[in-house]
Write a protein that holds these residues in place. Structure first.
Motif, PDB file in Angstrom:
ATOM      1  N   ILE A 109       0.842  -1.183   0.000  1.00  0.00           N
ATOM      2  CA  ILE A 109       0.000   0.000   0.000  1.00  0.00           C
ATOM      3  C   ILE A 109       0.888   1.248   0.000  1.00  0.00           C
ATOM      4  CG2 ILE A 109      -1.833   1.261   1.200  1.00  0.00           C
ATOM      5  CD1 ILE A 109      -2.608  -1.517   0.108  1.00  0.00           C
ATOM      6  N   GLY A 110       0.559   2.209  -0.860  1.00  0.00           N
ATOM      7  CA  GLY A 110       1.343   3.445  -0.952  1.00  0.00           C
ATOM      8  C   GLY A 110       2.322   3.457  -2.099  1.00  0.00           C
ATOM      9  N   ASP A 111       2.564   2.287  -2.709  1.00  0.00           N
ATOM     10  CA  ASP A 111       3.472   2.243  -3.859  1.00  0.00           C
ATOM     11  C   ASP A 111       2.868   3.003  -5.036  1.00  0.00           C
ATOM     12  OD1 ASP A 111       5.495   0.829  -2.688  1.00  0.00           O
ATOM     13  OD2 ASP A 111       4.920  -1.120  -3.531  1.00  0.00           O
ATOM     14  N   LYS A 112       3.728   3.759  -5.740  1.00  0.00           N
ATOM     15  CA  LYS A 112       3.287   4.404  -6.972  1.00  0.00           C
ATOM     16  C   LYS A 112       3.455   3.417  -8.119  1.00  0.00           C
ATOM     17  CE  LYS A 112       4.434   9.118  -5.531  1.00  0.00           C
ATOM     18  NZ  LYS A 112       5.220  10.337  -5.821  1.00  0.00           N
ATOM     19  N   VAL A 113       2.372   3.208  -8.858  1.00  0.00           N
ATOM     20  CA  VAL A 113       2.407   2.198  -9.921  1.00  0.00           C
ATOM     21  C   VAL A 113       1.715   2.719 -11.170  1.00  0.00           C
ATOM     22  CG1 VAL A 113       2.487   0.240  -8.312  1.00  0.00           C
ATOM     23  CG2 VAL A 113       0.268   1.127  -9.114  1.00  0.00           C
ATOM     24  N   THR A 114       1.976   2.010 -12.275  1.00  0.00           N
ATOM     25  CA  THR A 114       1.238   2.205 -13.523  1.00  0.00           C
ATOM     26  C   THR A 114       0.593   0.871 -13.867  1.00  0.00           C
ATOM     27  OG1 THR A 114       2.765   3.902 -14.315  1.00  0.00           O
ATOM     28  CG2 THR A 114       1.394   2.797 -15.963  1.00  0.00           C
ATOM     29  N   ILE A 115      -0.746   0.876 -14.004  1.00  0.00           N
ATOM     30  CA  ILE A 115      -1.485  -0.346 -14.334  1.00  0.00           C
ATOM     31  C   ILE A 115      -1.838  -0.310 -15.813  1.00  0.00           C
ATOM     32  CG2 ILE A 115      -3.689  -1.540 -14.039  1.00  0.00           C
ATOM     33  CD1 ILE A 115      -3.624  -0.865 -11.140  1.00  0.00           C
ATOM     34  N   THR A 116      -1.411  -1.323 -16.551  1.00  0.00           N
ATOM     35  CA  THR A 116      -1.758  -1.446 -17.966  1.00  0.00           C
ATOM     36  C   THR A 116      -2.963  -2.381 -18.096  1.00  0.00           C
ATOM     37  OG1 THR A 116       0.556  -1.160 -18.598  1.00  0.00           O
ATOM     38  CG2 THR A 116      -0.913  -2.095 -20.254  1.00  0.00           C
ATOM     39  N   LEU A 117      -3.965  -1.935 -18.861  1.00  0.00           N
ATOM     40  CA  LEU A 117      -5.224  -2.679 -19.008  1.00  0.00           C
ATOM     41  C   LEU A 117      -5.162  -3.616 -20.198  1.00  0.00           C
ATOM     42  CD1 LEU A 117      -7.671   0.318 -18.474  1.00  0.00           C
ATOM     43  CD2 LEU A 117      -6.816  -1.277 -16.739  1.00  0.00           C
ATOM     44  N   ALA A 142       3.279  -2.009 -13.184  1.00  0.00           N
ATOM     45  CA  ALA A 142       4.685  -1.568 -13.195  1.00  0.00           C
ATOM     46  C   ALA A 142       4.907  -0.634 -12.019  1.00  0.00           C
ATOM     47  CB  ALA A 142       5.020  -0.863 -14.505  1.00  0.00           C
ATOM     48  N   LEU A 143       5.844  -0.985 -11.149  1.00  0.00           N
ATOM     49  CA  LEU A 143       6.179  -0.141 -10.001  1.00  0.00           C
ATOM     50  C   LEU A 143       6.981   1.064 -10.490  1.00  0.00           C
ATOM     51  CD1 LEU A 143       6.216   0.196  -6.877  1.00  0.00           C
ATOM     52  CD2 LEU A 143       8.428  -0.994  -6.907  1.00  0.00           C
ATOM     53  N   ASN A 144       6.530   2.258 -10.103  1.00  0.00           N
ATOM     54  CA  ASN A 144       7.249   3.471 -10.472  1.00  0.00           C
ATOM     55  C   ASN A 144       8.322   3.753  -9.420  1.00  0.00           C
ATOM     56  OD1 ASN A 144       5.534   3.735 -12.646  1.00  0.00           O
ATOM     57  ND2 ASN A 144       4.133   5.109 -11.574  1.00  0.00           N
ATOM     58  N   THR A 145       9.574   3.731  -9.824  1.00  0.00           N
ATOM     59  CA  THR A 145      10.695   3.943  -8.906  1.00  0.00           C
ATOM     60  C   THR A 145      11.652   4.976  -9.491  1.00  0.00           C
ATOM     61  OG1 THR A 145      11.899   2.096  -9.918  1.00  0.00           O
ATOM     62  CG2 THR A 145      10.614   1.625  -7.936  1.00  0.00           C
ATOM     63  N   VAL A 146      12.459   5.542  -8.618  1.00  0.00           N
ATOM     64  CA  VAL A 146      13.500   6.477  -9.039  1.00  0.00           C
ATOM     65  C   VAL A 146      14.826   5.958  -8.515  1.00  0.00           C
ATOM     66  CG1 VAL A 146      14.317   8.855  -9.020  1.00  0.00           C
ATOM     67  CG2 VAL A 146      11.869   8.396  -8.919  1.00  0.00           C
ATOM     68  N   PHE A 174      11.670   5.105 -13.426  1.00  0.00           N
ATOM     69  CA  PHE A 174      11.317   3.889 -14.159  1.00  0.00           C
ATOM     70  C   PHE A 174       9.831   3.608 -14.008  1.00  0.00           C
ATOM     71  CE2 PHE A 174      15.821   3.223 -13.320  1.00  0.00           C
ATOM     72  CZ  PHE A 174      16.280   2.694 -14.529  1.00  0.00           C
ATOM     73  N   GLU A 175       9.230   3.180 -15.100  1.00  0.00           N
ATOM     74  CA  GLU A 175       7.903   2.579 -15.069  1.00  0.00           C
ATOM     75  C   GLU A 175       8.142   1.093 -15.270  1.00  0.00           C
ATOM     76  OE1 GLU A 175       4.415   2.417 -18.193  1.00  0.00           O
ATOM     77  OE2 GLU A 175       4.474   4.406 -17.236  1.00  0.00           O
ATOM     78  N   GLY A 176       8.203   0.373 -14.157  1.00  0.00           N
ATOM     79  CA  GLY A 176       8.646  -1.014 -14.239  1.00  0.00           C
ATOM     80  C   GLY A 176      10.133  -1.048 -14.564  1.00  0.00           C
ATOM     81  N   VAL A 177      10.447  -1.539 -15.747  1.00  0.00           N
ATOM     82  CA  VAL A 177      11.853  -1.583 -16.169  1.00  0.00           C
ATOM     83  C   VAL A 177      12.131  -0.579 -17.290  1.00  0.00           C
ATOM     84  CG1 VAL A 177      12.138  -3.983 -15.487  1.00  0.00           C
ATOM     85  CG2 VAL A 177      11.357  -3.449 -17.815  1.00  0.00           C
TER      86      VAL A 177
END
Length: 912
Positions: A682-690, A701-705, A760-763
């Protein structure tokens, strides 16, 4: 004289000689050339009598650490070459050292071949060297009694490698300081091997150390029996010249009174002497080992020239301070007899001048004495190196100027309210201006900001202040307004000026288009509308054509999460329902920006997706669709993961979006393969592809820096990076790239050594931000600010608010007070935007050598088991001694140095 030297055992000893380093001789020394040909009987025979070559020695390259001393002594005749070779690393023999000392003392004219025949029987030397050794005995440079006890059973006296203690005696005696040395014989040298130094040698060692001519080696030892290289010995003699009054026939020291192409004029002992120079003439300064430039030689400074027949073979700036004095006053009038009268305060004084005196206006241009008007403030400069104190320059500091002229704008300073112009005669002038300055072009009034360097103008000056400037050719300028229309053939542009008037402008063939967030924008990306068009700043060239269009504001409206009702491919009319089921109708055209799950979207490809029920995000102006995005992904923060109900909820903006999944979706994380739902929280920034029907989750995809240092830029926008010494690579062609100041950049503008934050959006990299990197020394610190002295010498106080990280000795601390004055730090922004200080690791070492090919240095090992003696250098390593910047190449064997490292890479070297 040139001789051959064929004792290979001496060259083998050079490694140990260099490592031991005879006298540390500051930054090294010049090498002594070979002086003999050894016969099978150990005798010496002269071959030729030629001076040192006028060109470079083939084994002394430009930039070699001893180059300065080599060539000074070679051109002075103290060193002789050997077939164009110098062999600086060879060990010095006793007969070579004596010969060099005699030349250093300028005693060659006192050689006597008769007395040479009477050398002591144990002092066997080559035939060529006999007169030199005989003269050295007469002068007391070597002591016959001391030498009579030397073991010559294996090696003749002359061919014995000169030891450090023996050389120390010879050098001190050649400086006529024998009595001073003997007076210190009863004092300990302070070296750990003091007992190994002979009683008769201690005073010489003490004096050499006090004169800063000798230093110890590793372990605070002097190593009195160690050998000496030609480079070390020659440097001593080169620097020893400042401690002796010996004159050399082809060496002149004086003050520069003339500089022009191909010639330097010196006043030497009251007489002017001209020396020819060319592009091959080497220039040096007294306090530096590396080459200088001819521009480093200034008028009225003290300079030494080595050369003959009016040609300079070597030039060295001895004192860079101009030897002039200045008197400021008010010009009264010129007088007969080449004199001028000025008021200095209330006193009236006269000064003489001659044909060599320069008359200069306040802009540095040459003028005539008649050009100086009464009451002008002038400065009279006189040289101070002669009894005559001749006037070298008369400079107008401020005078009344009234004129009109044509010229070209060179520089505009709005802060100082001055404009620099190149007038019709080619001279540069600078004048002040005020708010009354009138600037026009074709009857149009311009502002100072419209003046550009290179603009041709007519100008008038009154009382030294610019009154008018008329541009005689077009000038680049900027205007702002609302974009109304781009012509059908994209050759014209219509806009509404901020004042309300409608204007049309021609476009250049390929005008630059700048839109924030759109890389490589074109005219098709602009929004034109009489009411809601883009707010733009247009740059117009001299021909009034638009060369650049920058969007500074847009009036478009967003509408997210709408549902398609229908789409007509013929009329391009799209009907949608918003979230409140309210209908809207929009028209698509060739300028509508399209976005769906492809890298190259087309209108035809989008139309096949605009079926009933499709979810869209769009922006619009009026009924015109500016952008249409098929929702194929959501971005937000995870608020719930319901594995039993197979659904995931995101907080996106101000709304919660819940999307189900039928099969467990793929999870992508940077730097973690095989990730699963269990790795998300919970709280992770993500991008969900439909999925294709926009109804289920297909991928998360986990959004990380992450932060990296760029190692290299490779083909096809792929970069190689490292983090914590681990390297990886990825493509950045689809990412938004920004520089340190937030400006848009291209992949080619990334360089090795850049610190970057990659989102990164995922990788997949989606954004790359270059991080400002400040390397500096902490000079003051408190709870809210740090004062840093950067490597360029500039000091700044940095206020630090918000979170802070201090990485020191492997620990991460959260207080500025963890920093200590004297710490070397790298200041950056971390991935969470906190200010981060990484404290550099400190090591004290002794320098050994520099590897230019591998860009690394080697230091002395502390023990034979020590493997930590080779270090890589940073791309812009800062090397210095105090406030003096040095080069890596200037470091010498046994120099005491302090290293400051980050990730085992040297960023700073401080010479002690």
């Amino acid at each position: 004289m040139t001789f051959k030297y064929n004792n290979p055992s001496h060259s083998k000893k050079v490694v140990s000689a260099v490592l031991a380093g005879m006298m540390a001789l500051s930054a090294g020394g010049a090498a002594m050339a070979a002086e003999s040909t050894e016969t099978g009987q150990g005798q010496t025979a002269a071959i030729t009598n030629t001076a040192a070559p006028t060109g470079l020695f083939s084994d002394i390259k430009v930039g070699y650490w001893a180059e300065k001393h080599v060539y000074k002594l070679a051109y002075q005749g103290i060193l002789l070459g050997n077939n164009g070779l110098f062999r600086p690393g060879d060990a010095v023999t006793q007969q070579e050292a004596v010969t060099m000392a005699i030349r250093f003392m300028n005693q060659e004219g006192q050689l006597n071949t008769d007395t040479a025949a009477a050398l002591p029987t144990n002092m066997e030397v080559g035939n060529y060297f006999k007169p030199y050794v005989a003269r050295a005995l007469q002068l007391g440079l070597i002591d016959k009694t001391e030498e009579s006890t030397v073991d010559v059973s294996k090696t003749p006296w002359g061919q014995k490698p000169a030891s450090r203690e023996w050389i120390t005696k010879l050098l001190i005696r050649s400086l006529d300081k024998d009595a001073e040395a003997k007076a210190q014989n009863n004092q300990s040298t302070g070296f750990a091997d003091n007992a190994d130094i002979s009683e008769s040698g201690k005073g010489y060692v003490n004096l050499a150390v006090s004169l800063d001519l000798a230093k110890g080696v590793e372990g605070n030892k002097f190593n009195p029996t160690g050998s000496v290289t030609r480079a070390q010995l020659a440097t001593f003699f080169s620097r020893g010249e400042s401690l002796t009054d010996t004159k050399y026939p082809n060496t002149s020291t004086g003050y520069v009174t003339g500089l022009k192409d191909g010639q330097i004029t010196l006043v030497v002992d009251g007489k002017a002497v001209n020396f020819a120079v060319n592009s091959s003439t080497p220039y040096f300064t007294k306090d530096s080992e590396t080459r200088a430039s001819s521009t480093d030689v200034k008028l009225y400074t003290k300079v030494m020239v080595v050369g003959s027949a009016g040609g300079a073979s070597y030039v060295e700036v001895v004192d860079a301070t101009p030897q002039v004095e200045s008197v400021e006053g008010t010009f009264a009038r010129s007088l007969s007899g080449n004199k001028i009268g000025i008021f200095v305060g209330e006193n009236y004084e006269t000064y003489s001048y001659d044909e060599a005196t320069a008359f200069i206006d306040q802009n540095g241009n040459a003028i005539k004495l008649s050009d100086i008007t009464a009451d002008s403030v002038i400065e009279v400069q006189r040289e101070t190196f002669s009894a005559d104190k001749k006037t070298v320059a008369i400079r107008v500091k401020s005078g009344i100027v009234n004129k009109s002229d044509n010229g070209v704008v060179a520089e505009v300073s709005t802060s100082g309210k001055t404009i620099k112009l190149v007038n019709a005669a080619g001279a540069t002038e600078q004048f002040a201006y005020n708010d009354n300055l009138l600037i026009t072009y074709q009857n149009r009034i311009l502002s100072v900001a419209d003046l550009k360097a290179g603009s041709a103008v007519k100008y008038t000056v009154k009382d030294s202040v610019l009154q008018t400037i008329v541009l005689t050719q077009g000038v680049e300028q900027s205007v702002r307004g609302t974009l109304v229309e781009i012509g059908g053939n994209q050759s014209t542009l219509t806009f509404k000026r901020e004042g309300g008037s409608l204007e049309a402008k021609l476009l250049t063939e390929k005008p630059e288009v700048i839109i924030n967030g759109i890389q490589d924008a074109t005219l098709n990306d602009l929004i034109t509308d009489a009411t809601n068009g883009d707010q733009v700043e247009l740059t117009l060239n001299a021909d009034d054509q638009v060369t650049r269009i920058q969007v500074i504001g847009r009036q478009m409206e967003p509408m997210n999460g709408v549902t398609v009702v229908s789409y007509n491919s013929k009329t391009k009319v799209l009907t949608v329902l918003d979230n409140n089921k309210k209908p809207f109708v929009f028209t698509l055209d060739e300028k509508t920006k399209l976005d769906y799950n492809t890298t190259k979207p087309t209108l035809a490809g989008l139309e096949s997706l605009l079926n009933d029920g499709r979810k869209l995000d769009l922006t619009y102006v009026g009924t015109r669709a500016l952008s249409v995005k098929v929702i194929y992904k959501y971005e937000g923060t995870i608020s719930n993961i319901d594995t039993s109900g197979k659904k995931i909820s995101l907080l996106s903006g101000n709304q919660t979006i819940t999307v189900p999944y039928s099969t467990v979706p793929t999870v992508e994380m940077y730097n973690k393969s095989g990730a699963s739902l269990g790795d998300l929280k919970i709280g992770d920034k993500v991008t969900i592809t439909l999925g294709a029907n926009q109804d289920v989750v297909q991928k998360i995809a986990l959004n990380t820096v992450a932060q990296f240092e760029v190692v290299a830029l490779e083909a096809n926008s792929r970069i190689r990076v490292k983090s914590d010494l681990l390297t990886s690579q990825f493509y950045v062609d689809q990412a938004v790239l920004t520089g340190e100041s937030g400006q848009t950049i291209t992949p080619s503008q990334l360089t090795a050594g850049n610190l970057i934050n990659v989102t990164f959006e995922g990788v997949t990299p989606k954004a790359v931000q270059v991080v400002k990197r400040t390397l500096a020394e902490v000079t003051a610190v408190d709870a809210s600010s740090v004062t840093l002295k950067q490597f360029n010498g500039q000091t700044e106080t940095v206020p630090v608010s918000g979170s802070v990280k201090v990485v020191k000795s492997g620990s991460t601390l959260t207080s500025l007070t963890s920093l200590t004055v004297g710490d070397r730090v790298e200041m950056t922004k971390d991935t969470d935007n906190s200010t981060r200080f990484r404290v550099l690791t400190v090591m004290s070492k002794q320098f050994w050598s520099y590897d230019g090919v591998g860009n690394q240095i080697l230091v002395k090992r502390e023990t034979t088991a020590d493997t930590n003696y080779r270090f890589a250098l940073g791309s812009s390593v800062f090397v210095h001694q105090g406030d003096n910047t040095l080069s890596v190449q200037s470091l010498r064997d046994n120099d005491n140095i302090v290293l400051y490292l980050l990730n085992n890479v040297i960023l700073e070297i401080q010479k002690q």
